[in-house]
Motif scaffolding. Structure first.
Motif, PDB file in Angstrom:
ATOM      1  N   ALA A  99     -16.763 -28.685  29.327  1.00 40.08           N
ATOM      2  CA  ALA A  99     -16.072 -27.471  29.759  1.00 40.08           C
ATOM      3  C   ALA A  99     -14.568 -27.573  29.566  1.00 40.08           C
ATOM      4  O   ALA A  99     -13.862 -26.572  29.710  1.00 40.08           O
ATOM      5  CB  ALA A  99     -16.384 -27.197  31.228  1.00 40.08           C
ATOM      6  N   ASP A 100     -14.077 -28.776  29.250  1.00 42.46           N
ATOM      7  CA  ASP A 100     -12.641 -28.911  28.988  1.00 42.46           C
ATOM      8  C   ASP A 100     -12.260 -28.446  27.584  1.00 42.46           C
ATOM      9  O   ASP A 100     -11.136 -28.656  27.138  1.00 42.46           O
ATOM     10  CB  ASP A 100     -12.175 -30.354  29.226  1.00 42.46           C
ATOM     11  CG  ASP A 100     -12.782 -31.349  28.222  1.00 42.46           C
ATOM     12  OD1 ASP A 100     -13.516 -30.912  27.312  1.00 42.46           O
ATOM     13  OD2 ASP A 100     -12.515 -32.557  28.356  1.00 42.46           O
ATOM     14  N   LYS A 101     -13.246 -27.824  26.889  1.00 41.63           N
ATOM     15  CA  LYS A 101     -13.041 -27.212  25.574  1.00 41.63           C
ATOM     16  C   LYS A 101     -12.861 -28.239  24.460  1.00 41.63           C
ATOM     17  O   LYS A 101     -12.265 -27.938  23.418  1.00 41.63           O
ATOM     18  CB  LYS A 101     -11.855 -26.234  25.595  1.00 41.63           C
ATOM     19  CG  LYS A 101     -11.937 -25.201  26.715  1.00 41.63           C
ATOM     20  CD  LYS A 101     -10.720 -24.308  26.746  1.00 41.63           C
ATOM     21  CE  LYS A 101     -10.752 -23.328  27.897  1.00 41.63           C
ATOM     22  NZ  LYS A 101     -10.610 -23.992  29.208  1.00 41.63           N
ATOM     23  N   THR A 102     -13.386 -29.442  24.668  1.00 43.30           N
ATOM     24  CA  THR A 102     -13.337 -30.477  23.645  1.00 43.30           C
ATOM     25  C   THR A 102     -14.723 -31.063  23.429  1.00 43.30           C
ATOM     26  O   THR A 102     -15.613 -30.961  24.274  1.00 43.30           O
ATOM     27  CB  THR A 102     -12.372 -31.623  24.014  1.00 43.30           C
ATOM     28  OG1 THR A 102     -12.909 -32.336  25.147  1.00 43.30           O
ATOM     29  CG2 THR A 102     -10.982 -31.099  24.338  1.00 43.30           C
ATOM     30  N   ALA A 103     -14.877 -31.702  22.265  1.00 46.09           N
ATOM     31  CA  ALA A 103     -16.032 -32.541  21.973  1.00 46.09           C
ATOM     32  C   ALA A 103     -15.488 -33.920  21.628  1.00 46.09           C
ATOM     33  O   ALA A 103     -14.409 -34.040  21.037  1.00 46.09           O
ATOM     34  CB  ALA A 103     -16.835 -31.968  20.810  1.00 46.09           C
ATOM     35  N   LYS A 104     -16.232 -34.962  21.990  1.00 44.31           N
ATOM     36  CA  LYS A 104     -15.751 -36.317  21.741  1.00 44.31           C
ATOM     37  C   LYS A 104     -16.839 -37.152  21.080  1.00 44.31           C
ATOM     38  O   LYS A 104     -18.020 -37.048  21.425  1.00 44.31           O
ATOM     39  CB  LYS A 104     -15.306 -36.993  23.042  1.00 44.31           C
ATOM     40  CG  LYS A 104     -14.047 -36.387  23.653  1.00 44.31           C
ATOM     41  CD  LYS A 104     -13.564 -37.170  24.862  1.00 44.31           C
ATOM     42  CE  LYS A 104     -12.275 -36.567  25.426  1.00 44.31           C
ATOM     43  NZ  LYS A 104     -11.745 -37.371  26.585  1.00 44.31           N
ATOM     44  N   LEU A 105     -16.408 -37.985  20.133  1.00 41.29           N
ATOM     45  CA  LEU A 105     -17.299 -38.913  19.438  1.00 41.29           C
ATOM     46  C   LEU A 105     -17.044 -40.317  19.990  1.00 41.29           C
ATOM     47  O   LEU A 105     -15.903 -40.797  19.980  1.00 41.29           O
ATOM     48  CB  LEU A 105     -17.042 -38.865  17.935  1.00 41.29           C
ATOM     49  CG  LEU A 105     -17.985 -39.696  17.057  1.00 41.29           C
ATOM     50  CD1 LEU A 105     -19.420 -39.166  17.148  1.00 41.29           C
ATOM     51  CD2 LEU A 105     -17.502 -39.704  15.612  1.00 41.29           C
ATOM     52  N   TRP A 106     -18.119 -40.946  20.464  1.00 37.50           N
ATOM     53  CA  TRP A 106     -18.004 -42.255  21.126  1.00 37.50           C
ATOM     54  C   TRP A 106     -18.757 -43.319  20.349  1.00 37.50           C
ATOM     55  O   TRP A 106     -19.798 -43.055  19.743  1.00 37.50           O
ATOM     56  CB  TRP A 106     -18.585 -42.192  22.537  1.00 37.50           C
ATOM     57  CG  TRP A 106     -18.001 -41.146  23.425  1.00 37.50           C
ATOM     58  CD1 TRP A 106     -18.340 -39.820  23.466  1.00 37.50           C
ATOM     59  CD2 TRP A 106     -16.965 -41.312  24.400  1.00 37.50           C
ATOM     60  NE1 TRP A 106     -17.599 -39.160  24.408  1.00 37.50           N
ATOM     61  CE2 TRP A 106     -16.736 -40.051  25.002  1.00 37.50           C
ATOM     62  CE3 TRP A 106     -16.223 -42.405  24.839  1.00 37.50           C
ATOM     63  CZ2 TRP A 106     -15.804 -39.852  26.004  1.00 37.50           C
ATOM     64  CZ3 TRP A 106     -15.283 -42.217  25.843  1.00 37.50           C
ATOM     65  CH2 TRP A 106     -15.081 -40.956  26.416  1.00 37.50           C
ATOM     66  N   PHE A 114     -12.358 -33.731  19.368  1.00 36.98           N
ATOM     67  CA  PHE A 114     -12.352 -32.503  18.577  1.00 36.98           C
ATOM     68  C   PHE A 114     -11.915 -31.341  19.462  1.00 36.98           C
ATOM     69  O   PHE A 114     -12.274 -31.268  20.641  1.00 36.98           O
ATOM     70  CB  PHE A 114     -13.746 -32.216  18.017  1.00 36.98           C
ATOM     71  CG  PHE A 114     -14.327 -33.350  17.209  1.00 36.98           C
ATOM     72  CD1 PHE A 114     -13.956 -33.538  15.889  1.00 36.98           C
ATOM     73  CD2 PHE A 114     -15.232 -34.240  17.773  1.00 36.98           C
ATOM     74  CE1 PHE A 114     -14.495 -34.573  15.135  1.00 36.98           C
ATOM     75  CE2 PHE A 114     -15.772 -35.273  17.050  1.00 36.98           C
ATOM     76  CZ  PHE A 114     -15.403 -35.449  15.713  1.00 36.98           C
ATOM     77  N   ASN A 115     -11.156 -30.441  18.871  1.00 40.00           N
ATOM     78  CA  ASN A 115     -10.637 -29.284  19.602  1.00 40.00           C
ATOM     79  C   ASN A 115     -11.014 -27.992  18.888  1.00 40.00           C
ATOM     80  O   ASN A 115     -10.196 -27.387  18.204  1.00 40.00           O
ATOM     81  CB  ASN A 115      -9.112 -29.387  19.727  1.00 40.00           C
ATOM     82  CG  ASN A 115      -8.673 -30.583  20.524  1.00 40.00           C
ATOM     83  OD1 ASN A 115      -8.729 -30.579  21.745  1.00 40.00           O
ATOM     84  ND2 ASN A 115      -8.248 -31.636  19.823  1.00 40.00           N
TER      85      ASN A 115
END
Length: 624
Positions: free
Chosen positions: A264-271, A282-283
């Motif tokens: 919900a913070d408007k980002t996607a993250k690759l771990w 990602f934004n």
């Protein structure tokens, strides 16, 4: 009852069907939308309205629409062998249907819960299905794919179960996540409760196994990523405050080395799964300079060739580890399409939907882009605050009208809306000419514009206008609620009524032929009529009565020889004006009704409807 509801026409099949563009996924704020991929083909599957959409990742205009559900769909997934699809809806019904068979036959229809099914998964042998959701007393069930026989009891959760994952290797294991903030671990078959974990302090939104089955991952509204041993289900790692907001979805890569989370913070993250470090943030953005409400990320998917995230506004974002912004964004409608217009000069199709969104589709490649409205607070970037009722192209501008009682102007070069003005009454129809004239009909008046200048108007009408068609700068036809079509001449800044044509019921569609020699009229009594312009004698009357419900739209081919009509009866007819006895029937074209038709050229017809879908038809002249 819709013809599709029985399942006999669960998908569109026609020799004239050329291309289908499906809608984007349905989304709900604060909730995960699960999207899945085919195990071998470059396709994804997701719910949208009452339909299940299968979209080609390489060519998003290549879509298959499954229409077998009668209630809003919630989730769908391919079997690991790629031959079957399990799909579910908000009524708790699950259907298993064939993907590889061109008939897409139904194998199983099973009422799983009394409430909605939130997620489902297949075992790696494609023999068992686990479905979870809002059930009572059980919120999770596992059963055989072909008979629906139970293969265990999944007990333990006290609230709605939001996600499920089958271990993709032996020994068989199932993990579930719930709004009771717990994850459950089941062993089998027959599957029984093994133990529960309570690592989260808020809702568990999604749980997934890695492809090798060695680890499982859960994410929740507590901003936490929790890892587990895949075989024992015991927690063995965590990332606290992984995002600045609720984490809605997680997906692991096919090599089990990385995972993608969305929030919900408007980002996607690759771990990286071995070091638990973030490799890229990602934004995704919907077109604004800053992240807005619609940019919340509610879905994630990793395939062998793509990383995907899903925005709350329905955008499907293609991500690349080397870029912090999407390398491609697939946009489209999410609800019923209620208005359309074809721009042959530019080769574009403009469509408007029930939620006020306006999209521009390139008819050469099927790529769709949303025309941004001016209200950044709107989740979907809608141009209007209500349903679209009409669209018209005038020069380099697109004019749209809606139930927010406004007429708005978009600049087609910039792809965004630049101007808005109020209408006198609720607008019900708009059309334009190549010379730049625009006719606008509201429930109170009919107005003719030349650019921004009002050149003629008529008000205080004895009827409510329902539709409008403009012929050059000389004449306008207005359909009325009084079972009449009123024809006005345009001269000296005034509209003067010169003819009245009576029909059996309320007029619902009017259209002048391209040659200007005829006027087509459709009414709510399912009849299509054609009148000779000038004398207003009937060319066709009482013969084109094959529709079974209200006529919603009419469109002439460029030559004026063919006339297409769409109706709430879900059918399209193409009539031959040279030989009124011949016609071409396009049955079950759009579930819940056809709302727009338009010709790209003499053989290609475009249609849209309440099923959120845009369809290309190729109709050879010899076929009519």
């Amino acid at each position: 009852m819709s013809a599709f509801a029985s399942g006999a026409n669960a998908f569109l099949s026609s020799p004239f069907l050329e291309k289908t563009i499906g809608p984007n996924p349905s989304t709900v704020r604060g909730s995960t939308t699960h999207i899945y991929a085919h195990p071998r083909e470059p396709r994804i599957i997701y719910p949208s309205g009452k339909y299940i959409i299968v979209k080609n990742l390489e060519d998003p205009s290549d879509c298959f629409i499954y229409r077998g559900h009668s209630q809003p769909t919630t989730v769908a997934k391919f079997s690991p062998n790629g031959y079957w699809v399990a799909s579910a809806d908000s009524s708790g019904k699950l259907r298993v249907w064939s993907w590889d068979n061109p008939e897409h036959m139904t194998k199983l229809e099973l009422p799983v819960f009394a409430g909605e099914i939130k997620d489902l998964d297949w075992d790696f042998e494609s023999k068992k299905i686990c479905a979870v959701g809002d059930g009572s007393p059980l919120s999770a069930k596992v059963f055989t794919w072909d008979t629906g026989n139970s293969v265990g009891e999944l007990v333990g959760h006290s609230k709605r179960v939001t996600s499920v994952a089958f271990k993709p290797s032996r020994p068989f294991r199932i993990m579930t996540g719930s709004e009771d903030m717990k994850t459950m671990f089941y062993a089998g078959p027959p599957f029984k409760h093994d133990h529960s974990n309570a690592p989260h302090t808020n809702f568990v939104n999604c749980i997934r196994y890695t492809a090798n089955g060695e680890r499982a991952v859960s994410v929740g509204s507590d901003k936490k990523i929790q890892l587990y041993d895949g075989k024992t289900g015991e927690p063995n790692g965590e990332i606290v405050d992984a995002h600045a907001g609720s984490i809605y979805s997680v997906s692991t890569t096919p090599d089990s080395a990385k995972m993608l989370t969305t929030s919900a913070d408007k980002t996607a993250k690759l771990w990286d799964l071995s070091s638990l470090t973030c490799e890229q943030t990602f934004n995704p953005r919907s077109g604004w300079d800053t992240a807005e409400l619609g940019d919340m990320q509610v879905g994630a998917l990793c395939t062998s060739s793509h990383l995907l995230s899903l925005s709350l506004n329905g955008n499907i974002n293609y991500l690349d580890p080397g870029s912090s912004t999407p390398v491609r964004v697939v946009q489209g409608h999410q609800v019923a399409i209620t208005a359309m217009t074809v721009d042959r000069e530019r080769g574009m199709l403009y469509t408007g939907s029930y939620d006020g969104v306006v999209c521009a589709t390139d008819l050469t490649n099927g790529i769709c882009n949303r025309l941004l409205g001016t209200d950044k607070r709107n989740v979907s970037g809608a141009a209007h605050g209500g349903m679209l009722t009409g669209l018209a192209v005038s020069g380099d501008s697109l004019l749209s009208i809606g139930w927010d009682d406004t007429i708005r102007t978009a600049n087609l070069s910039s792809g965004s809306y630049v101007k808005s003005s109020a209408t006198n009454g609720q607008p019900c129809g708009i059309c334009s000419t190549s010379a730049g004239l625009v006719a606008l009909a509201t429930l109170s008046e009919v107005v003719i514009y030349n650019g921004d200048e009002k050149v003629a108007a008529v008000g205080n009408l004895s009827y409510n206008p329902t539709c409008v068609s403009l012929l050059g700068g000389d004449e306008v036809a207005v359909g009325g609620s009084d079972n009449k079509t009123h024809v006005y001449s345009i001269a000296d800044g005034a509209l003067t009524e010169i003819a009245t044509i009576e029909t059996r019921s309320k007029v619902s569609a009017v259209a002048y032929s391209p040659l200007g020699d005829a006027l087509a009229i459709g009414d709510e009594g399912r009849q299509v009529e054609v009148y000779e312009r000038g004398t207003w004698e009937a060319r066709v009357k009482g013969r084109w009565v094959f529709h079974t419900s209200k006529i919603t739209c009419l469109a002439w081919s460029p030559s004026g020889n063919l006339l297409a009509s769409g109706s709430l009866d879900e059918n399209i007819y193409v009539w031959n004006c040279s030989n009124p006895q011949t016609k071409q029937h396009l049955p079950f074209s759009h579930m819940s009704g056809v709302t727009g038709v338009g010709w790209l050229n003499e053989e290609r017809l475009i249609s849209c409807g309440n099923d959120h879908v845009i369809v290309w038809w190729k109709i050879p002249q010899a076929a009519v």
